[in-house]
Design a protein around this motif. Structure first.
Motif, PDB file in Angstrom:
ATOM      1  N   HIS A  75       0.840  -1.202   0.000  1.00 16.38           N
ATOM      2  CA  HIS A  75       0.000   0.000   0.000  1.00 16.38           C
ATOM      3  C   HIS A  75       0.877   1.255   0.000  1.00 16.38           C
ATOM      4  CE1 HIS A  75      -3.286   2.736   0.673  1.00 16.38           C
ATOM      5  NE2 HIS A  75      -2.667   3.239   1.729  1.00 16.38           N
ATOM      6  N   HIS A  77       1.168   5.494  -1.966  1.00 21.60           N
ATOM      7  CA  HIS A  77       0.608   6.519  -2.869  1.00 21.60           C
ATOM      8  C   HIS A  77       1.763   7.215  -3.578  1.00 21.60           C
ATOM      9  CE1 HIS A  77      -3.378   6.799  -0.583  1.00 21.60           C
ATOM     10  NE2 HIS A  77      -2.612   6.154   0.266  1.00 21.60           N
ATOM     11  N   HIS A 230      -8.892   2.070   1.498  1.00 26.70           N
ATOM     12  CA  HIS A 230      -8.558   2.214   2.914  1.00 26.70           C
ATOM     13  C   HIS A 230      -9.724   1.733   3.767  1.00 26.70           C
ATOM     14  CE1 HIS A 230      -6.072   5.374   0.934  1.00 26.70           C
ATOM     15  NE2 HIS A 230      -5.165   5.024   1.821  1.00 26.70           N
ATOM     16  N   HIS A 269      -4.670  -0.561   6.351  1.00 28.55           N
ATOM     17  CA  HIS A 269      -4.824  -0.205   7.777  1.00 28.55           C
ATOM     18  C   HIS A 269      -5.621  -1.223   8.609  1.00 28.55           C
ATOM     19  CE1 HIS A 269      -2.710   3.258   6.549  1.00 28.55           C
ATOM     20  NE2 HIS A 269      -3.714   3.707   5.802  1.00 28.55           N
ATOM     21  N   ASP A 320       2.768   3.119   2.862  1.00 27.51           N
ATOM     22  CA  ASP A 320       1.784   4.203   2.877  1.00 27.51           C
ATOM     23  C   ASP A 320       2.419   5.589   2.824  1.00 27.51           C
ATOM     24  OD1 ASP A 320      -0.751   5.292   2.784  1.00 27.51           O
ATOM     25  OD2 ASP A 320      -0.959   5.374   4.970  1.00 27.51           O
TER      26      ASP A 320
HETATM   27 ZN   LIG Z   1      -2.996   5.200   2.146  1.00 26.71          ZN
END
Ligand SMILES: [Zn+2]
Length: 434
Positions: A75, A77, A230, A269, A320
């Motif tokens: 995960h 971005h 998420h 998460h 993340d």
């Molecule tokens: Zn994220």
């Protein structure tokens, strides 16, 4: 071309658990990894395998180093690279203050293309060879990251973000445009080279019911495409979901109702979940991305690995970025250890390695292709250098066992301990080393 790499070899065959089960991990002190056309032919003891190799096999020696499978980031971005380490907010304010303005800049194609290349070079420098990546709402954000991965030969999954409410207008799509653009991207990219597509609703807060329905329709139409979002990161977020969806049993249930909980669904998460949620996620084949640096940095909460694995949920680690603070899965594992320690859970180094390699491959349903050195898998691997920093050298020099040495390397390690990264059997030159 056939090549062989001589070093210590270390990989996981299964989850070592909290007790570091020895049968789950294979360590070959004087090992040889034999690779042909980007595929692992064999991994075994060097003295034996060397006698069987054809004379023209090129042998690369990595004395004193440890070869492990390429790290997998479940995960991350890529558009948030430049806002990593932004001060002082929890999730919902952090999005408004930092993430959304950064993502708005991706309206410019050339800027997006530049960051995509920089981002993948950073991943490779840190030993990460596969990732599940969020783009922005802009369709071309998925194009540029997938193009950049293709040109580097990487196995990568990415998607354009779906979000049509509760976010800045310039970052909104519509249920119709989000559906059509995602469909076009799937047709163009999914299954091409080593690439995959993920339907990517940011989270249930920023998608209307119509958009969540459209995402669910895509998930049904393309069952082998990933779904990436998420889930239950922050308490204020969970409260907002409860207000908006009063009929839903839980946050996870919202995604389930819209058809977004299935195999190849990956939820980042998963901090605020109950046992019913865990059983439901396990039964439907959903996976969790454990993002410890982000969870600590944004003050979100502590991931309960023991409960998730007891429920048989597939779990990998995610960095993340930009909520997380490092692209290094070594650093991420170090924070994972601390998060679990606070909950009286153990994280032996071998299990940390599992979460960064085979466990992550399982979370992505890619365990038939990557994650360890079984014959026939793709030859993505990392050459770890215990002496990459002066401190890690001193500490690993006095270690008396592999587990001790690997643990110290996990706690102290970062990109300095990545001596080389190989993608499909080819060494990748990161820019700093050129
Ligand atoms: Zn994220």
């Amino acid at each position: 071309m056939r090549q062989a790499f001589r070093a210590s070899l270390l990989h996981c065959l299964a989850d070592p658990g909290e007790g570091s089960a020895p049968s789950a991990v294979e360590f070959i002190e004087d090992g040889l990894l034999v690779v042909e056309n980007g595929i692992v032919l064999e991994a075994g003891a060097a003295p034996t395998l060397l006698t069987q190799l054809a004379d023209n096999t090129k042998i690369v020696e990595y004395n004193g180093k440890i070869i492990v499978p390429g790290f997998i980031d479940c995960h991350v971005h890529f558009p948030q690279l430049d806002i990593v380490a932004s001060y002082g907010e929890q999730l919902l304010d952090w999005l408004n203050r930092y993430a959304y303005p950064a993502e708005a800049k991706f309206a410019h194609l050339e800027y997006a293309r530049e960051i995509a290349g920089v981002f993948l070079d950073e991943l490779l420098k840190n030993g990460t060879t596969t990732a599940l990546v969020f783009g922005t709402v802009h369709k071309h954000s998925a194009d540029v990251i997938l193009q950049a991965a293709e040109s580097r030969g990487m196995r990568l999954i990415a998607g354009k973000v779906l979000m049509d409410i509760n976010c800045p207008e310039e970052l909104q799509d519509t249920p119709e445009s989000g559906y059509a653009e995602s469909k076009a991207l799937i047709e163009q990219w999914h299954g091409r080279a080593r690439l995959g597509y993920a339907i990517t609703p940011r989270f249930a807060i920023t998608s209307s019911d119509q958009q969540l329905q459209a995402a669910g329709r895509l998930a049904r139409e393309y069952p082998d495409v990933w779904m990436h979002t998420h889930l239950a990161e922050n308490k204020a977020e969970v409260d907002l979901i409860a207000q908006r969806f009063p009929k839903s049993r839980s946050y996870l249930d919202v995604y389930d109702q819209f058809g977004l909980l299935r195999e190849r669904s990956v939820f980042a998460h998963c901090l605020h979940m109950n046992e019913e949620d865990r059983q439901c996620m396990a039964a439907k084949g959903g996976a969790a991305a454990f993002c410890p640096t982000s969870n600590l940095f944004l003050g979100s909460g502590l991931f309960d690995l023991r409960a998730m694995r007891a429920a048989n949920i597939r779990v990998g680690m995610g960095t993340d970025i930009g909520g997380g603070t490092s692209l290094s899965l070594l650093r991420t594992a170090s924070e994972a250890y601390k998060v679990l320690h606070l909950q009286d859970e153990a994280l032996p180094a071998s299990r940390a390695l599992y979460l960064a390699t085979l466990g992550a491959a399982e979370a992505l349903y890619l365990e038939d292709k990557i994650g360890n050195f079984e014959s026939g898998k793709e030859a993505d691997f990392v050459v770890l250098d215990p002496a990459g920093s002066s401190l890690s050298k001193r500490r690993t020099d006095v270690a008396t066992s592999l587990e001790e040495s690997l643990f110290a390397l996990t706690m102290l390690g970062d990109d300095r301990n990545i001596a080389a990264t190989y993608v499909a059997g080819k060494r990748v030159e990161t820019r700093e080393r050129q």
